[in-house]
Motif scaffolding. Sequence first.
Motif, mmCIF file in Angstrom:
data_model
loop_
_atom_site.group_PDB
_atom_site.id
_atom_site.type_symbol
_atom_site.label_atom_id
_atom_site.label_comp_id
_atom_site.label_asym_id
_atom_site.label_seq_id
_atom_site.Cartn_x
_atom_site.Cartn_y
_atom_site.Cartn_z
ATOM 1 N N TRP A 1 -3.242 -12.571 33.957
ATOM 2 C CA TRP A 1 -4.325 -11.930 33.206
ATOM 3 C C TRP A 1 -3.796 -11.305 31.910
ATOM 4 N N LYS B 1 -4.888 -12.651 28.217
ATOM 5 C CA LYS B 1 -5.664 -11.800 27.319
ATOM 6 C C LYS B 1 -4.971 -11.591 25.975
ATOM 7 N N GLN C 1 -6.066 -16.026 24.305
ATOM 8 C CA GLN C 1 -7.126 -16.676 25.075
ATOM 9 C C GLN C 1 -7.333 -18.138 24.693
#
Length: 259
Positions: A14, A18, A21
Amino acid sequence: MATKLSPEEIQEIWVTYKKDQTNQRLRNRLIERYLPLVRFNAERVWAKLPEGVDMNDLMSAGVFGLMDAIDAFDMSRGVKFETYCVPRIRGAMLDELRSMDWVPRLVRSKASKLEAARKAVEAKHGRPPTDKEIAAKLELPMEEFDKMKSDASAINLVSLNKKWYETDSYKDVREVDVLEDGKGEDPTTGIQKRDIMKLVTKGLNRNERLIMILYYYEELTMKEIGTTLGLSESRVSQMHSSIVNRLKEQLRQRRPEFA
């Protein structure tokens, strides 16, 4: 089989995703990780639907909802992704159902009221209720109840691609192949109806035209028309009487044209 990732590994994916992207590889790993949520919710939604809805359609819509959730997820808010994404997944599925659904909102509302009344009476008596008991619960005369029941029955969906029976040939016979169009209308009749509607509504304002069309063509009650137009039932009834009297006078004056 994909290797099961630990919570720490998921968190790392994650954080890395982030930061960039555009990284499709990491995005795909996240999709794979949360795909079971899509299937779980698709099965729950599908179980409540009438026969003929393909669960694969729900799955496809749910995957798009999951992808949107992955892109929009804000890790800084401290919310678990599972909690965040489920409403988006289900929302995408419901949007897909709405796009396929031909049933008008008013028809669906009638069906919901009918079902709620049926359940209430059944719970009270401990047995399947009669139509008369449901009508009494809804405080409707039997004539209006029968019409409401008939309207509500339009909510059922049937897949026309469903097999009617199997044959020895390569092509099975489907429902659409044997379905008779019992409501087919003579084109001449349709043209005559449109001509009459134009004649009747000529010279009326917007609300007056809607009252005539909704009452005589859509067969709504005065109360339903009032709800649609934001008017009271008595006001709609008053306007309807005034319109009918004016039309009678107009037709009386034009009678020689129809002789």
